[in-house]
Each structure stands twice: as C-alpha cells, then as structure tokens.
Design a protein around this motif. Structure first.
Motif, PDB file in Angstrom:
ATOM      1  N   LEU A  46       0.825  -1.199   0.000  1.00 46.84           N
ATOM      2  CA  LEU A  46       0.000   0.000   0.000  1.00 46.84           C
ATOM      3  C   LEU A  46       0.866   1.260   0.000  1.00 46.84           C
ATOM      4  O   LEU A  46       0.562   2.229  -0.698  1.00 46.84           O
ATOM      5  CB  LEU A  46      -0.952   0.001   1.197  1.00 46.84           C
ATOM      6  CG  LEU A  46      -1.836   1.240   1.346  1.00 46.84           C
ATOM      7  CD1 LEU A  46      -2.725   1.428   0.112  1.00 46.84           C
ATOM      8  CD2 LEU A  46      -2.655   1.173   2.617  1.00 46.84           C
ATOM      9  N   ASP A  49       2.021   1.939  -3.472  1.00 48.46           N
ATOM     10  CA  ASP A  49       0.906   2.434  -4.280  1.00 48.46           C
ATOM     11  C   ASP A  49       0.619   3.898  -3.961  1.00 48.46           C
ATOM     12  O   ASP A  49       0.458   4.716  -4.865  1.00 48.46           O
ATOM     13  CB  ASP A  49      -0.362   1.608  -4.035  1.00 48.46           C
ATOM     14  CG  ASP A  49      -0.273   0.208  -4.589  1.00 48.46           C
ATOM     15  OD1 ASP A  49       0.596  -0.048  -5.458  1.00 48.46           O
ATOM     16  OD2 ASP A  49      -1.080  -0.641  -4.152  1.00 48.46           O
ATOM     17  N   TRP A  53       0.784   7.197  -6.442  1.00 47.95           N
ATOM     18  CA  TRP A  53      -0.363   8.076  -6.665  1.00 47.95           C
ATOM     19  C   TRP A  53      -0.031   9.524  -6.318  1.00 47.95           C
ATOM     20  O   TRP A  53      -0.494  10.441  -6.999  1.00 47.95           O
ATOM     21  CB  TRP A  53      -1.565   7.598  -5.875  1.00 47.95           C
ATOM     22  CG  TRP A  53      -2.026   6.224  -6.282  1.00 47.95           C
ATOM     23  CD1 TRP A  53      -1.884   5.645  -7.516  1.00 47.95           C
ATOM     24  CD2 TRP A  53      -2.659   5.269  -5.466  1.00 47.95           C
ATOM     25  NE1 TRP A  53      -2.402   4.383  -7.508  1.00 47.95           N
ATOM     26  CE2 TRP A  53      -2.893   4.116  -6.260  1.00 47.95           C
ATOM     27  CE3 TRP A  53      -3.069   5.246  -4.147  1.00 47.95           C
ATOM     28  CZ2 TRP A  53      -3.522   2.989  -5.769  1.00 47.95           C
ATOM     29  CZ3 TRP A  53      -3.692   4.115  -3.653  1.00 47.95           C
ATOM     30  CH2 TRP A  53      -3.917   3.000  -4.460  1.00 47.95           C
ATOM     31  N   ARG A  65     -10.869   6.352  -2.414  1.00 45.88           N
ATOM     32  CA  ARG A  65     -11.774   5.431  -3.112  1.00 45.88           C
ATOM     33  C   ARG A  65     -11.067   4.111  -3.437  1.00 45.88           C
ATOM     34  O   ARG A  65     -11.600   3.032  -3.211  1.00 45.88           O
ATOM     35  CB  ARG A  65     -12.286   6.081  -4.402  1.00 45.88           C
ATOM     36  CG  ARG A  65     -13.359   5.260  -5.093  1.00 45.88           C
ATOM     37  CD  ARG A  65     -13.909   5.935  -6.342  1.00 45.88           C
ATOM     38  NE  ARG A  65     -14.335   7.292  -6.090  1.00 45.88           N
ATOM     39  CZ  ARG A  65     -13.884   8.358  -6.773  1.00 45.88           C
ATOM     40  NH1 ARG A  65     -13.024   8.216  -7.747  1.00 45.88           N
ATOM     41  NH2 ARG A  65     -14.322   9.566  -6.483  1.00 45.88           N
ATOM     42  N   TYR A  66      -9.844   4.195  -3.966  1.00 42.61           N
ATOM     43  CA  TYR A  66      -9.127   2.976  -4.335  1.00 42.61           C
ATOM     44  C   TYR A  66      -8.786   2.136  -3.107  1.00 42.61           C
ATOM     45  O   TYR A  66      -8.996   0.924  -3.099  1.00 42.61           O
ATOM     46  CB  TYR A  66      -7.857   3.298  -5.114  1.00 42.61           C
ATOM     47  CG  TYR A  66      -7.124   2.033  -5.476  1.00 42.61           C
ATOM     48  CD1 TYR A  66      -7.560   1.252  -6.536  1.00 42.61           C
ATOM     49  CD2 TYR A  66      -6.046   1.590  -4.730  1.00 42.61           C
ATOM     50  CE1 TYR A  66      -6.924   0.062  -6.851  1.00 42.61           C
ATOM     51  CE2 TYR A  66      -5.405   0.397  -5.038  1.00 42.61           C
ATOM     52  CZ  TYR A  66      -5.846  -0.355  -6.095  1.00 42.61           C
ATOM     53  OH  TYR A  66      -5.216  -1.534  -6.391  1.00 42.61           O
ATOM     54  N   VAL A  67      -8.258   2.776  -2.056  1.00 42.99           N
ATOM     55  CA  VAL A  67      -7.887   2.032  -0.844  1.00 42.99           C
ATOM     56  C   VAL A  67      -9.123   1.397  -0.220  1.00 42.99           C
ATOM     57  O   VAL A  67      -9.100   0.220   0.168  1.00 42.99           O
ATOM     58  CB  VAL A  67      -7.149   2.943   0.164  1.00 42.99           C
ATOM     59  CG1 VAL A  67      -6.964   2.248   1.509  1.00 42.99           C
ATOM     60  CG2 VAL A  67      -5.804   3.380  -0.403  1.00 42.99           C
ATOM     61  N   ARG A  69     -11.950   0.501  -1.627  1.00 40.33           N
ATOM     62  CA  ARG A  69     -12.470  -0.614  -2.435  1.00 40.33           C
ATOM     63  C   ARG A  69     -11.522  -1.798  -2.465  1.00 40.33           C
ATOM     64  O   ARG A  69     -11.949  -2.942  -2.368  1.00 40.33           O
ATOM     65  CB  ARG A  69     -12.763  -0.134  -3.844  1.00 40.33           C
ATOM     66  CG  ARG A  69     -13.975   0.764  -3.891  1.00 40.33           C
ATOM     67  CD  ARG A  69     -14.313   1.207  -5.269  1.00 40.33           C
ATOM     68  NE  ARG A  69     -15.478   2.083  -5.244  1.00 40.33           N
ATOM     69  CZ  ARG A  69     -15.806   2.889  -6.213  1.00 40.33           C
ATOM     70  NH1 ARG A  69     -15.071   2.947  -7.308  1.00 40.33           N
ATOM     71  NH2 ARG A  69     -16.875   3.652  -6.116  1.00 40.33           N
ATOM     72  N   SER A  70     -10.241  -1.540  -2.616  1.00 46.67           N
ATOM     73  CA  SER A  70      -9.293  -2.653  -2.735  1.00 46.67           C
ATOM     74  C   SER A  70      -9.085  -3.401  -1.424  1.00 46.67           C
ATOM     75  O   SER A  70      -8.767  -4.586  -1.432  1.00 46.67           O
ATOM     76  CB  SER A  70      -7.950  -2.156  -3.279  1.00 46.67           C
ATOM     77  OG  SER A  70      -7.320  -1.319  -2.338  1.00 46.67           O
ATOM     78  N   MET A  71      -9.269  -2.698  -0.303  1.00 44.89           N
ATOM     79  CA  MET A  71      -9.060  -3.343   0.995  1.00 44.89           C
ATOM     80  C   MET A  71     -10.376  -3.619   1.713  1.00 44.89           C
ATOM     81  O   MET A  71     -10.375  -4.064   2.855  1.00 44.89           O
ATOM     82  CB  MET A  71      -8.149  -2.472   1.867  1.00 44.89           C
ATOM     83  CG  MET A  71      -6.765  -2.262   1.265  1.00 44.89           C
ATOM     84  SD  MET A  71      -5.703  -1.244   2.304  1.00 44.89           S
ATOM     85  CE  MET A  71      -5.222  -2.478   3.510  1.00 44.89           C
ATOM     86  N   ASP A  72     -11.501  -3.356   1.032  1.00 51.23           N
ATOM     87  CA  ASP A  72     -12.842  -3.559   1.592  1.00 51.23           C
ATOM     88  C   ASP A  72     -12.977  -2.837   2.935  1.00 51.23           C
ATOM     89  O   ASP A  72     -13.306  -3.441   3.958  1.00 51.23           O
ATOM     90  CB  ASP A  72     -13.149  -5.055   1.737  1.00 51.23           C
ATOM     91  CG  ASP A  72     -14.627  -5.302   1.995  1.00 51.23           C
ATOM     92  OD1 ASP A  72     -15.453  -4.455   1.599  1.00 51.23           O
ATOM     93  OD2 ASP A  72     -14.953  -6.339   2.614  1.00 51.23           O
ATOM     94  N   ALA A  78     -10.052   4.045   5.411  1.00 49.87           N
ATOM     95  CA  ALA A  78      -9.099   4.215   4.308  1.00 49.87           C
ATOM     96  C   ALA A  78      -8.397   5.565   4.435  1.00 49.87           C
ATOM     97  O   ALA A  78      -7.176   5.650   4.256  1.00 49.87           O
ATOM     98  CB  ALA A  78      -9.821   4.102   2.972  1.00 49.87           C
TER      99      ALA A  78
END
Length: 104
Positions: A46, A49, A53, A65-67, A69-72, A78
C-alpha cells in the motif's frame, strides 16, 4: 458556523519532496533515498501504491476510493491509513507539506 470539515475542504494540500530525495521503483517496491542525509526507505504494498499516486498527482478522493475498495474498508478507515502514511513521510522528512487556500 463552518465545521472543521468545511475549512479543510477549502485548503489546497501541496506536497513537495525534501531536498536530496530521489526514488526508484522496482519489483520489490519503491526505494526512496535521501542523498543529503544518506538514508533510505523501502516502500512496499500500500505504501508503494500511495507513493506512486502522490507522484502521479492523484487526488485524495481518488486515493481514498481505491484504498477503500481494494481493501474492503469504509472511507473513513481508508482515509486514516492514507493520513498515517502522509504523517510518516513528513516525520521522516521525505515530503514537505503546505496548506494553501484554494484560489478564488
């Protein structure tokens, strides 16, 4: 009366690297090196990443948003993970931050 969230939303967060910072991405992650301090850090997962970004100029909203969604995760959790990483980068003097009001 304005809430703290309203004031934060009106600020433009500007990141810049500290003097002497260079970095390299490879299969292990991102190696950040401060040539002035002769110190290095390896960012992986992470953290790598998020670094990418930041460098690419992604917005905080996109990162959250990405964190999330990707980590639920919920957006709030997040956000906390992202801000913890920002604090780490600032504490280690990898990045500097300035808060400027949005242009009107």
């Amino acid at each position: 009366m304005d809430s703290p969230e309203d004031k934060t939303a009106q600020l433009n967060l500007e990141f810049s690297s500290s003097n002497g910072i260079c970095w390299l991405r490879d299969s292990a992650g991102i190696l950040v090196f401060n040539s002035d301090r002769h110190k290095y850090w390896l960012l992986a997962g992470l953290e790598a990443d998020l670094w990418s970004w930041i460098v690419l100029g992604c917005s905080l909203k996109q990162m959250i948003r990405y964190v999330a969604r990707s980590m639920d995760l919920e957006d709030e959790i997040a956000s906390q993970k992202i801000f913890d990483f920002f604090r780490y980068l600032i504490r280690e003097e990898i990045l500097r931050i300035s808060l400027e009001p949005w242009p009107t």
